[in-house]
Each structure stands twice: as C-alpha cells, then as structure tokens.
Design a protein around this motif. Structure first.
Motif, PDB file in Angstrom:
ATOM      1  N   LEU A 136      65.248  -7.118  42.270  1.00  0.00           N
ATOM      2  CA  LEU A 136      66.340  -6.675  41.407  1.00  0.00           C
ATOM      3  C   LEU A 136      67.621  -6.562  42.227  1.00  0.00           C
ATOM      4  N   PRO A 137      68.751  -7.035  41.709  1.00  0.00           N
ATOM      5  CA  PRO A 137      70.016  -6.911  42.450  1.00  0.00           C
ATOM      6  C   PRO A 137      70.305  -5.444  42.752  1.00  0.00           C
ATOM      7  N   PRO A 138      70.408  -5.068  44.021  1.00  0.00           N
ATOM      8  CA  PRO A 138      70.502  -3.643  44.351  1.00  0.00           C
ATOM      9  C   PRO A 138      71.717  -2.947  43.754  1.00  0.00           C
ATOM     10  N   VAL A 139      72.867  -3.631  43.744  1.00  0.00           N
ATOM     11  CA  VAL A 139      74.074  -2.987  43.230  1.00  0.00           C
ATOM     12  C   VAL A 139      73.946  -2.733  41.730  1.00  0.00           C
ATOM     13  N   ILE A 140      73.486  -3.753  40.992  1.00  0.00           N
ATOM     14  CA  ILE A 140      73.329  -3.592  39.548  1.00  0.00           C
ATOM     15  C   ILE A 140      72.255  -2.553  39.244  1.00  0.00           C
ATOM     16  N   PHE A 141      71.136  -2.615  39.977  1.00  0.00           N
ATOM     17  CA  PHE A 141      70.059  -1.642  39.789  1.00  0.00           C
ATOM     18  C   PHE A 141      70.556  -0.226  40.054  1.00  0.00           C
ATOM     19  N   LEU A 142      71.363  -0.073  41.095  1.00  0.00           N
ATOM     20  CA  LEU A 142      71.908   1.233  41.443  1.00  0.00           C
ATOM     21  C   LEU A 142      72.814   1.761  40.344  1.00  0.00           C
ATOM     22  N   LEU A 143      73.688   0.901  39.828  1.00  0.00           N
ATOM     23  CA  LEU A 143      74.616   1.333  38.781  1.00  0.00           C
ATOM     24  C   LEU A 143      73.889   1.665  37.489  1.00  0.00           C
ATOM     25  N   VAL A 144      72.879   0.873  37.143  1.00  0.00           N
ATOM     26  CA  VAL A 144      72.109   1.149  35.922  1.00  0.00           C
ATOM     27  C   VAL A 144      71.373   2.478  36.045  1.00  0.00           C
ATOM     28  N   LEU A 145      70.703   2.696  37.180  1.00  0.00           N
ATOM     29  CA  LEU A 145      69.998   3.955  37.373  1.00  0.00           C
ATOM     30  C   LEU A 145      70.957   5.140  37.344  1.00  0.00           C
ATOM     31  N   ALA A 146      72.119   4.989  37.983  1.00  0.00           N
ATOM     32  CA  ALA A 146      73.082   6.082  38.027  1.00  0.00           C
ATOM     33  C   ALA A 146      73.630   6.390  36.639  1.00  0.00           C
ATOM     34  N   SER A 147      73.881   5.354  35.842  1.00  0.00           N
ATOM     35  CA  SER A 147      74.396   5.590  34.490  1.00  0.00           C
ATOM     36  C   SER A 147      73.347   6.258  33.605  1.00  0.00           C
ATOM     37  N   ILE A 148      72.061   5.987  33.854  1.00  0.00           N
ATOM     38  CA  ILE A 148      70.985   6.615  33.070  1.00  0.00           C
ATOM     39  C   ILE A 148      70.757   8.054  33.529  1.00  0.00           C
ATOM     40  N   ALA A 149      70.704   8.252  34.834  1.00  0.00           N
ATOM     41  CA  ALA A 149      70.376   9.576  35.371  1.00  0.00           C
ATOM     42  C   ALA A 149      71.526  10.564  35.247  1.00  0.00           C
ATOM     43  N   GLY A 150      72.776  10.076  35.239  1.00  0.00           N
ATOM     44  CA  GLY A 150      73.923  10.963  35.161  1.00  0.00           C
ATOM     45  C   GLY A 150      74.423  11.367  36.537  1.00  0.00           C
ATOM     46  N   THR A 151      75.366  12.310  36.540  1.00  0.00           N
ATOM     47  CA  THR A 151      75.965  12.764  37.791  1.00  0.00           C
ATOM     48  C   THR A 151      75.355  14.088  38.225  1.00  0.00           C
ATOM     49  N   GLY A 152      75.557  14.413  39.486  1.00  0.00           N
ATOM     50  CA  GLY A 152      75.028  15.655  40.037  1.00  0.00           C
ATOM     51  C   GLY A 152      74.153  15.383  41.248  1.00  0.00           C
ATOM     52  N   VAL A 153      73.745  16.451  41.914  1.00  0.00           N
ATOM     53  CA  VAL A 153      72.967  16.321  43.142  1.00  0.00           C
ATOM     54  C   VAL A 153      71.590  15.737  42.869  1.00  0.00           C
ATOM     55  N   MET A 154      70.849  16.317  41.918  1.00  0.00           N
ATOM     56  CA  MET A 154      69.485  15.856  41.660  1.00  0.00           C
ATOM     57  C   MET A 154      69.438  14.431  41.108  1.00  0.00           C
ATOM     58  N   PRO A 155      70.288  14.058  40.128  1.00  0.00           N
ATOM     59  CA  PRO A 155      70.280  12.649  39.703  1.00  0.00           C
ATOM     60  C   PRO A 155      70.612  11.675  40.827  1.00  0.00           C
ATOM     61  N   THR A 156      71.539  12.050  41.711  1.00  0.00           N
ATOM     62  CA  THR A 156      71.890  11.173  42.830  1.00  0.00           C
ATOM     63  C   THR A 156      70.706  11.018  43.777  1.00  0.00           C
ATOM     64  N   ILE A 157      69.998  12.103  44.061  1.00  0.00           N
ATOM     65  CA  ILE A 157      68.797  12.030  44.894  1.00  0.00           C
ATOM     66  C   ILE A 157      67.760  11.112  44.255  1.00  0.00           C
ATOM     67  N   LEU A 158      67.571  11.246  42.950  1.00  0.00           N
ATOM     68  CA  LEU A 158      66.591  10.428  42.237  1.00  0.00           C
ATOM     69  C   LEU A 158      66.947   8.945  42.323  1.00  0.00           C
ATOM     70  N   VAL A 159      68.206   8.624  42.112  1.00  0.00           N
ATOM     71  CA  VAL A 159      68.646   7.220  42.132  1.00  0.00           C
ATOM     72  C   VAL A 159      68.426   6.607  43.513  1.00  0.00           C
ATOM     73  N   ILE A 160      68.844   7.308  44.561  1.00  0.00           N
ATOM     74  CA  ILE A 160      68.708   6.779  45.922  1.00  0.00           C
ATOM     75  C   ILE A 160      67.234   6.635  46.302  1.00  0.00           C
ATOM     76  N   SER A 161      66.408   7.591  45.885  1.00  0.00           N
ATOM     77  CA  SER A 161      64.979   7.535  46.205  1.00  0.00           C
ATOM     78  C   SER A 161      64.318   6.325  45.561  1.00  0.00           C
ATOM     79  N   LEU A 162      64.626   6.059  44.291  1.00  0.00           N
ATOM     80  CA  LEU A 162      64.002   4.948  43.586  1.00  0.00           C
ATOM     81  C   LEU A 162      64.477   3.595  44.105  1.00  0.00           C
ATOM     82  N   LEU A 163      65.625   3.583  44.773  1.00  0.00           N
ATOM     83  CA  LEU A 163      66.143   2.319  45.285  1.00  0.00           C
ATOM     84  C   LEU A 163      65.610   1.994  46.678  1.00  0.00           C
TER      85      LEU A 163
END
Length: 295
Positions: A136-163
C-alpha cells in the motif's frame, strides 16, 4: 598441570554484551547522538521545574516578540513562549514515538514469530498480509488512516503503529526460519514445548539485536511521522504543542520572513533529534554485528 599463558591471563574472555558496549562506545557519532538525545529528553521532561512559562500561557505584550532575556527563543503570534512549547512538543513527540514503537514492535514480532515457527499454511497467510500492508502506498495509507482515526495523541499513536510493523515482521520471520532449524529448538519442540514457551525462551533472546536496533530507528521514524501528520493538521491538534503543528502555525510567508524564530527552533530541534537517534541506531547495529569486532 596446564597453565594459562600470560596473554590469556592478562586479557580474560569478554562476553558478547561487554563487546557490544565497547563497540558502541568506540563509535563517536553514536555516543554524541546518545548525549544529545539524553539532553533533549531531560529538558523535555523537566522543563516545568526550571522554566517559568507554560506552553499555553499567553502574554499579549509579547506577541511575535523575538528572542530576549524573558523569552529565550521568542514568542509566537498569540504571545506563547516558544521554548516552553518546544519542550512540551518534545514530550508529546517522544510519547507518541515511544508508545507507537512498542505497539508496532509487539505486532511485528508476533506476526514474524508465528510465521517463522508455524507451518507453511500459516506462514503463507501471514506473509501475504504483510505483503499487502507493505505494498500500500505509505503516504496515502497514512493519510487515510489519519482521516479515519482523527486527531489527538492516541489516534496518532494508532496510525503510526499500524503503518510501521510490517518491516519488523519480515526481519523477525527471517531470523525465526533460521532459528527453528537449530538443535535446541528442535529438541524443545520434540519435548512438547508450546509456541509461547519457544517465543519467550528462545525467540526473544535470539532476536534482541533486531529488536533493539528496530526500536531505536522506529523512534526516529515515529517523531518524523508525528511531525508530518501534525504539520498537515491530522496529528496533534492545537492548542496542544508539537513540533509539527508549531511548524504548521509558522508556514505563512509573513511568519517565514518576519518571525523566523517561530519555525527555525522547532525545525532545528526536529532535525537534531532525528539525526541523534539515527546515529544511536547505527551505532547499535554495528555494536550487535559480530563482524565489527576486529580484536
């Protein structure tokens, strides 16, 4: 009666951990990186005890004020102290990077270990999932996950972990494919040892070099990913401070030209931190490589 030669008695055998530490300490960039990293961590964790400002304190008389005696690194467009926000941003960045590193390391280790110690069917299914995550394209995957998870500390941790976990899963699997053919693992499996026992007793000790180097480099990658997400408005949301959203707040042409301290200090600290941690990672990789021991 056999006697030890003078050379052997004067230079007793060194254990692998001691040799690794000596190789690391002989690597000057790694030692400098360690010192710089410890200074940044220490300042970020203790700034509230020695600095008079808090990251969200507003001083209307100091709006866009340059570095001075009262504000060592100046203030931003609403009168907040840049140094206090830098230290708080470092705390947030390190928190996100370290927690996401542990989560991604746990996921990657479990996937790689199960694939390496299991049969062909489980190995194939696990590796196809890893291949899918890596293609999966990392940049697109990152943006999609971030838009789904939302902003904040825990969503950011979740997005980075899954990537971040697929790379470690492949490295651990490769080590375990080699490890499962060793006599002590074959003997343990023949005696009925369970998979958790094999992982804890034989897997982790024989993967410690991979895990340590991965952890160090993943912290640097996590800091960069958090800064990138926050810069795009998908990571740590204001008024919480992070290096990424400080750069985002200073991206206008007027601020870039007239108030350079608002972007120069966050950018410099971000680059310095990532470089220092990468130097540590390179030093650890060389330290755990037995081919580096020329003595």
């Amino acid at each position: 009666m056999a006697t030890l030669s003078p050379t052997m008695s004067a230079h007793p055998a060194r254990g692998p951990i001691r040799r690794a530490v000596e190789r690391f300490l002989s690597n000057i960039p790694a030692v400098v990186g360690l010192v710089v990293t410890l200074i940044i961590i220490g300042m970020s964790l203790t700034y509230q005890w020695w600095w008079i400002y808090s990251p969200n304190d507003i001083d209307l008389r100091a709006i866009n004020q340059g570095p001075s005696v009262s504000h060592w690194m100046g203030s931003d467009g609403v009168g907040r102290d840049v140094m206090a926000r830098l230290m708080q941003g470092g705390r947030i960045s390190l928190l996100v990077a370290v927690v996401s590193m542990f989560i991604s390391m746990f996921i990657g280790f479990i996937f790689g270990a199960v694939a390496g110690f299991s049969g062909r069917l489980v190995d194939g299914a696990a590796m196809r999932l890893v291949d899918l995550a890596m293609t999966l394209p990392p940049v697109i995957f990152l943006l999609v996950l971030a838009s789904i998870a939302g902003t904040g500390v825990m969503p950011t941790i979740l997005v980075i972990s899954l990537l971040s976990w697929p790379v470690l899963a492949r490295m651990v699997r490769a080590r375990f494919l080699e490890l499962r053919e060793r006599d002590f693992v074959v003997a343990a499996r023949g005696m009925g040892a369970s998979l958790p026992h094999l992982l804890l007793r034989h897997g982790i000790p024989n993967c410690i070099d991979i895990l340590v180097v991965y952890a160090t480099l993943q912290i640097a990658a996590g800091i960069l990913l958090e800064a990138g997400l926050s810069f795009l408005g998908l990571g740590i949301a204001p008024p919480e401070a992070s290096w990424g959203n400080m750069l985002n707040a200073a991206r206008s042409t007027r601020v870039l030209e007239a108030y350079p301290w608002q972007w120069m200090f966050p950018g410099a600290l971000l680059v310095t931190s990532v470089l220092a941690i990468n130097f540590i990672g390179d030093g650890l990789r060389d330290a755990f490589d037995p081919r580096s021991d020329l003595n």
